[in-house]
Enzyme design. Structure first.
Site, mmCIF file in Angstrom:
data_model
loop_
_atom_site.group_PDB
_atom_site.id
_atom_site.type_symbol
_atom_site.label_atom_id
_atom_site.label_comp_id
_atom_site.label_asym_id
_atom_site.label_seq_id
_atom_site.Cartn_x
_atom_site.Cartn_y
_atom_site.Cartn_z
ATOM 1 N N ARG A 198 -2.716 -4.715 -14.668
ATOM 2 C CA ARG A 198 -3.028 -5.413 -13.419
ATOM 3 C C ARG A 198 -4.172 -6.402 -13.658
ATOM 4 O O ARG A 198 -4.170 -7.528 -13.177
ATOM 5 C CB ARG A 198 -3.409 -4.414 -12.319
ATOM 6 C CG ARG A 198 -2.205 -3.633 -11.806
ATOM 7 C CD ARG A 198 -2.528 -2.897 -10.509
ATOM 8 N NE ARG A 198 -3.378 -1.734 -10.701
ATOM 9 C CZ ARG A 198 -2.927 -0.482 -10.850
ATOM 10 N NH1 ARG A 198 -1.630 -0.237 -10.833
ATOM 11 N NH2 ARG A 198 -3.763 0.521 -11.013
ATOM 12 N N ASP A 238 9.349 -4.569 -2.428
ATOM 13 C CA ASP A 238 9.582 -3.153 -2.697
ATOM 14 C C ASP A 238 10.612 -2.651 -1.693
ATOM 15 O O ASP A 238 10.763 -3.220 -0.610
ATOM 16 C CB ASP A 238 8.281 -2.339 -2.559
ATOM 17 C CG ASP A 238 8.328 -1.024 -3.337
ATOM 18 O OD1 ASP A 238 7.779 -0.966 -4.449
ATOM 19 O OD2 ASP A 238 8.936 -0.054 -2.831
ATOM 20 N N CYS A 327 9.079 2.316 -17.788
ATOM 21 C CA CYS A 327 8.308 3.559 -17.906
ATOM 22 C C CYS A 327 9.232 4.729 -18.270
ATOM 23 O O CYS A 327 8.852 5.881 -18.147
ATOM 24 C CB CYS A 327 7.525 3.838 -16.637
ATOM 25 S SG CYS A 327 8.549 3.969 -15.178
HETATM 26 N N1 SAH Z 1 3.677 -1.880 -9.902
HETATM 27 C C1 SAH Z 1 3.253 -0.774 -9.069
HETATM 28 C C2 SAH Z 1 4.026 0.507 -9.350
HETATM 29 C C3 SAH Z 1 5.528 0.385 -9.195
HETATM 30 S S1 SAH Z 1 6.348 1.920 -9.041
HETATM 31 C C4 SAH Z 1 1.737 -0.582 -9.244
HETATM 32 O O1 SAH Z 1 1.133 -1.127 -10.186
HETATM 33 O O2 SAH Z 1 1.141 0.117 -8.425
HETATM 34 C C5 SAH Z 1 7.981 1.490 -8.691
HETATM 35 C C6 SAH Z 1 8.229 0.998 -7.258
HETATM 36 O O3 SAH Z 1 9.599 0.587 -7.197
HETATM 37 C C7 SAH Z 1 8.075 2.039 -6.152
HETATM 38 O O4 SAH Z 1 7.155 1.563 -5.212
HETATM 39 C C8 SAH Z 1 9.471 2.153 -5.503
HETATM 40 O O5 SAH Z 1 9.408 2.251 -4.094
HETATM 41 C C9 SAH Z 1 10.105 0.854 -5.884
HETATM 42 N N2 SAH Z 1 11.559 0.836 -6.030
HETATM 43 C C10 SAH Z 1 12.361 1.764 -6.604
HETATM 44 N N3 SAH Z 1 13.638 1.338 -6.647
HETATM 45 C C11 SAH Z 1 13.652 0.100 -6.073
HETATM 46 C C12 SAH Z 1 14.668 -0.873 -5.834
HETATM 47 N N4 SAH Z 1 15.926 -0.652 -6.197
HETATM 48 N N5 SAH Z 1 14.319 -2.014 -5.249
HETATM 49 C C13 SAH Z 1 13.044 -2.269 -4.872
HETATM 50 N N6 SAH Z 1 12.042 -1.391 -5.086
HETATM 51 C C14 SAH Z 1 12.335 -0.223 -5.682
#
Ligand code: SAH
Length: 382
Positions: A198, A238, A327
């Site tokens: 980040r 999201d 991940c």
């Molecule tokens: N980048 C973030 C963490 C991401 S975790 C950080 O640094 O805090 C993954 C995210 O993907 C979750 O919030 C989940 O709600 C979202 N997600 C999962 N499947 C998804 C989809 N098909 N489309 C959009 N968002 C999705």
């Protein structure tokens, strides 16, 4: 075991003397009778024993957990990650010598996950030891994770020591302030593993100040750093309305005046929609959830990663930055690179890896436990 890998699989065991209970400490001997390790027994798991120690003179008791956690804390202190207002991972399970024990710290709060029978057996002592090495307000358990089923353990949450944490707790994410829901947020509340990445986004944006697309944004972390780096417009995408709500609260909390746009929906559809609308961005971040939770799903997962990266590349302006992550532990760095390369070919784009990306240093990887390296990413100029 001889290579100091902390796991013994059930198929590798010839005889078990006595009938150890779940989480009980047992000695592991080689077939020639040499002592190898002392570990926690898990009668239901494929991973039948997880080693606590390879030192025959080391006993597993309260003092043992305190020593391990003090050692873990010392690393985070040396990395300058221990601040009263910050959040960091104190204990990264196997890689910090405590298999199945994940402990994060948010301001004065500890949040822990106990993922193995041995961790479960000792969790009260571990919580007390954590508060001993780094005093705080309390220790909250977030063992609401599916992997516990493999150990024959139920999902559970609640206060293990000290006080109940507040509804939303504010931390300083190396600059941006962020609200964390310790009780219900993802993982132990937020994605601490992406903290350094980040920060990297903030640095990159400071140079160009363009438009940023943050796909799979959760509570908006990457986008907040982009805002701090003076991005002109930030799209936070999201599928979770709750996560986006916190993302908006976070932007307000920081009094950012950048233009934010929030899109709630499935990224596979929404990215396509942005492409059809002719949108493009100077920086695109793709941080999807684990698409493969086992080797069996790897092929399907690779397809999903390819689709997302194809769309992400098409949405990146020529010469722009694409930060893409996986991940999934089963997705190796080389396979991930291959999938991204294929996606770029289909997108008709060239790509240069400027920097490989990985989990933050408070998520170290024991050299004897390569499985601990699960987060990989690429910073590409495309
Ligand atoms: N980048 C973030 C963490 C991401 S975790 C950080 O640094 O805090 C993954 C995210 O993907 C979750 O919030 C989940 O709600 C979202 N997600 C999962 N499947 C998804 C989809 N098909 N489309 C959009 N968002 C999705």
């Amino acid at each position: 075991m001889l290579g100091r890998h902390p796991w013994v699989f059930s198929g590798a065991i010839r005889t078990i003397t006595a009938e150890p209970a779940s989480g009980e400490t047992v000695n592991v001997l080689s077939d020639r009778g040499e002592w190898l390790a002392r570990g926690a027994y898990s009668p239901q798991s494929q991973i039948r024993v997880r080693a606590w120690t390879f030192d025959p003179d080391e006993q597993v008791d309260v003092a043992f957990f305190q020593r391990r956690l003090a050692h873990a804390l010392e690393l985070r202190k040396r990395l300058a990650m221990v601040w009263p207002t910050r959040a960091f991972r104190l204990c990264n399970a196997e890689s910090d010598g405590l298999p199945g024990v994940v402990i994060d710290r948010y301001g004065p709060w500890f949040v822990g996950q106990f993922l193995s029978a041995g961790a479960e057996r000792w969790k009260a002592e571990i919580a007390a030891a954590a508060l001993k090495v780094l005093p705080g307000s309390g220790f909250y358990e977030r063992s609401d994770v599916e992997v516990r089923a493999k150990e024959g353990l139920p999902q559970t949450t609640g206060v293990l020591a000290g006080k109940e944490p507040p509804e939303l707790f504010e931390i300083d994410d190396n600059g941006p302030r962020m609200l964390v829901d310790i009780r219900r947020g993802h993982k132990t509340g937020m994605y601490l593993d992406q903290a350094n990445n980040r920060r990297e986004v903030r640095r990159l944006v400071q140079m160009s100040r363009g438009d940023v697309l943050n796909a799979f944004c959760y509570t908006g972390g990457f986008g907040l750093h982009a805002a701090a780096g003076q991005a002109s417009r930030i799209v936070q995408l999201d599928q979770s309305a709750d996560a986006l709500e916190v993302a908006q609260e976070n932007a307000t909390l920081n009094e950012y005046i950048n233009e934010f746009e929030y899109i709630q929906g499935n990224a596979f559809d929404e990215l396509r929609r942005l492409r059809e609308a002719g949108r493009s961005f100077d920086v695109v971040i793709l941080d999807p959830p684990k698409f493969a939770s086992g080797a069996a799903q790897l092929e399907r997962a690779a397809g999903a990663y390819k689709d997302i990266n194809l769309l992400g590349a098409q949405l990146t302006k020529p010469g722009g930055w694409l930060l893409t992550f996986s991940c999934s532990g089963h997705m190796t760095p080389s396979l991930f690179s291959q999938v991204v390369a294929d996606a770029l070919v289909d997108a008709g784009r060239d790509g240069q890896v400027v920097q490989p990306l990985t989990q933050s240093p408070d998520h170290p990887v024991s050299i004897h436990y390569p499985e601990g390296h699960y987060l990989k990413g690429l910073l590409l100029r495309v």
